[in-house]
Design a protein around this motif. Structure first.
Motif, mmCIF file in Angstrom:
data_model
loop_
_atom_site.group_PDB
_atom_site.id
_atom_site.type_symbol
_atom_site.label_atom_id
_atom_site.label_comp_id
_atom_site.label_asym_id
_atom_site.label_seq_id
_atom_site.Cartn_x
_atom_site.Cartn_y
_atom_site.Cartn_z
ATOM 1 N N LEU A 138 -4.379 -1.414 -11.144
ATOM 2 C CA LEU A 138 -5.295 -1.912 -12.166
ATOM 3 C C LEU A 138 -5.210 -1.062 -13.433
ATOM 4 O O LEU A 138 -5.194 -1.593 -14.555
ATOM 5 N N ALA A 139 -5.138 0.259 -13.265
ATOM 6 C CA ALA A 139 -5.008 1.152 -14.421
ATOM 7 C C ALA A 139 -3.708 0.884 -15.172
ATOM 8 O O ALA A 139 -3.686 0.828 -16.413
ATOM 9 N N CYS A 167 -10.120 -6.669 -4.442
ATOM 10 C CA CYS A 167 -9.392 -6.206 -3.253
ATOM 11 C C CYS A 167 -9.602 -4.707 -3.032
ATOM 12 O O CYS A 167 -9.751 -4.258 -1.892
ATOM 13 N N ALA A 168 -9.635 -3.921 -4.110
ATOM 14 C CA ALA A 168 -9.912 -2.493 -3.970
ATOM 15 C C ALA A 168 -11.280 -2.282 -3.340
ATOM 16 O O ALA A 168 -11.455 -1.446 -2.443
ATOM 17 N N CYS A 199 0.808 -1.214 0.000
ATOM 18 C CA CYS A 199 0.000 0.000 0.000
ATOM 19 C C CYS A 199 0.844 1.269 0.000
ATOM 20 O O CYS A 199 1.772 1.415 0.793
ATOM 21 N N GLY A 200 0.511 2.203 -0.881
ATOM 22 C CA GLY A 200 1.147 3.510 -0.875
ATOM 23 C C GLY A 200 0.547 4.408 0.198
ATOM 24 O O GLY A 200 -0.495 4.103 0.778
ATOM 25 N N ARG A 216 -7.005 3.136 -3.276
ATOM 26 C CA ARG A 216 -6.431 3.988 -4.318
ATOM 27 C C ARG A 216 -5.200 3.339 -4.958
ATOM 28 O O ARG A 216 -4.983 3.440 -6.169
ATOM 29 N N THR A 217 -4.403 2.646 -4.143
ATOM 30 C CA THR A 217 -3.216 1.966 -4.658
ATOM 31 C C THR A 217 -3.591 0.855 -5.637
ATOM 32 O O THR A 217 -3.035 0.743 -6.735
ATOM 33 N N LEU A 218 -4.555 0.041 -5.254
ATOM 34 C CA LEU A 218 -4.984 -1.070 -6.096
ATOM 35 C C LEU A 218 -5.605 -0.583 -7.402
ATOM 36 O O LEU A 218 -5.381 -1.178 -8.463
#
Length: 383
Positions: A326-327, A355-356, A140-141, A320-322
């Motif tokens: 994905l993007a 997971c997001a 995680c960021g 937000r990290t996930l």
């Protein structure tokens, strides 16, 4: 987007399985063959019976097989979890089997420690290089003041370094070093010597390459085999693979390796409830033998060995990290599609999006916990 050759969703079959499934969705904001981004569009008549019989395993495998589609799987998962479908999504036989296995066998023993490395982390550095940011952080960021994934990951690494109060020349141990993101950052920007360990051959090879010329040593090793003493210890995104039977051993190992006035930072995904089970689909396709710790499990296992100095939760940042991963994955898939099949693409998309949604629903948490051994001075945690 779907591997199914049909142009549009099928007419919903009038079966008991479909009616039961539809009743479960009522009030969730998710509908069948609807037009909203979170709605499921069904492409196979056996979808409903498969999911009702196999739970989350059947749902995930059906997506991998192209039996259903959804524009925003993340939002679908969030809504279903908030609707309370988490427990009902698992069939009794699934949960019983895993409980029996986890209760009587050590699924994360030394002999089994390398399974997750071979199954997931060794899948291909080319895939992870395109999904992650240049730091190669697979955790995680920290988005408090970040606008991009790269800024969030650098902020996370720097936050960990500041919490550990690194001083040039310190000896630092990184348990579960991944592709060397923390080791490289800490050595380059804080002048410390880092020993990193991983159970993935692919991670170890790339980490050594990325840390070349720095005072960093990367070893392919299980944490239980570590020796020596370190001024600081960090573990980012590895504790999820330890398993409840091994929590006492893990913290006893950290105590044994940590200098008397040292600090230890544990960065881990956390569960809201104490469990010994894992989601069947995640266990089969993403992280074999993994299980998420609860706050109680961490506190009980660490209590005989370490003093807890600080506990921070920034779980929403993982959503937000996930989504950023994905993007990246979608943007760069065409560059590596020749090496992987369509089922792998759908597997990764489903994993990242679900997971997001779980973090968005606050079904999962992300904790950074700081421990000490015998530190007389007060500890003030940076934020």
């Amino acid at each position: 987007m779907t591997s199914n050759p049909r142009i549009g969703p099928i007419a919903l079959p009038d079966t008991r399985a479909r009616r039961v499934f539809q009743e479960l969705l009522e009030g969730s904001g998710v509908t069948l063959n609807g037009d909203a981004p979170q709605d499921l569009r069904i492409y196979h008549p056996d979808f409903f019976s498969r999911v009702l019989h196999q739970g989350t395993l059947g749902l995930g495998e059906a997506y991998m097989d192209g039996w259903w589609e959804c524009e925003r799987i993340d939002e679908m998962a969030c809504r279903l979890l908030r609707h309370g479908l988490a427990e009902r999504a698992h069939t009794p036989s699934e949960r019983l089997m895993y409980r029996l296995q986890a209760g009587f066998f050590n699924l994360q023993s030394r002999a089994r420690a390398y399974i997750v490395g071979e199954a997931h982390y060794d899948l291909g550095n080319d895939l992870f290089e395109r999904m992650l940011d240049p730091t190669m952080c697979y955790s995680c960021g920290y988005w408090k003041e970040a606008d991009t994934l790269h800024e969030a990951q650098v902020a996370k690494l720097e936050l960990a370094c500041r919490k550990l109060a690194l001083v040039p020349g310190m000896r630092v141990l990184d348990i579960g070093c991944g592709w060397g993101s923390f080791a490289e950052h800490a050595a380059r920007h804080h002048g410390v010597e880092v020993t990193g360990i991983t159970i993935s051959r692919e991670q170890a090879a790339l980490a050594r390459e990325r840390c070349a010329g720095l005072p960093v040593t990367i070893e392919l090793m299980d944490y239980r085999d570590l020796t020596g003493r370190f001024d600081r210890i960090v573990s980012i995104g590895m504790f999820e693979h330890v398993g409840h039977r091994n929590y006492p051993t893990y913290f006893a190992t950290v105590e044994r390796l940590l200098e008397a006035e040292g600090l230890f930072l544990l960065h881990t995904i956390g569960s809201n409830h104490s469990e010994i089970t894992a989601d069947p689909w995640i266990n089969k396709y993403i992280f074999p033998n993994g299980v998420l710790p609860s706050a109680m499990q961490i506190a009980r296992a660490s209590e005989p060995h370490l003093l807890m100095e600080d506990w921070q939760n920034f779980g929403p940042d993982y959503d937000r990290t996930l989504m950023a991963w994905l993007a990246n994955f979608d943007t760069h898939w065409s560059e590596i599609a020749h090496r992987y099949n369509e089922r792998t693409r759908r597997m990764f998309r489903y994993y990242l999006a679900v997971c997001a949604g779980a973090f968005r629903a606050r079904h999962l948490q992300l904790w950074q916990v700081v421990f000490s051994r015998d530190r007389p001075q007060r500890y003030d945690a940076p934020r």
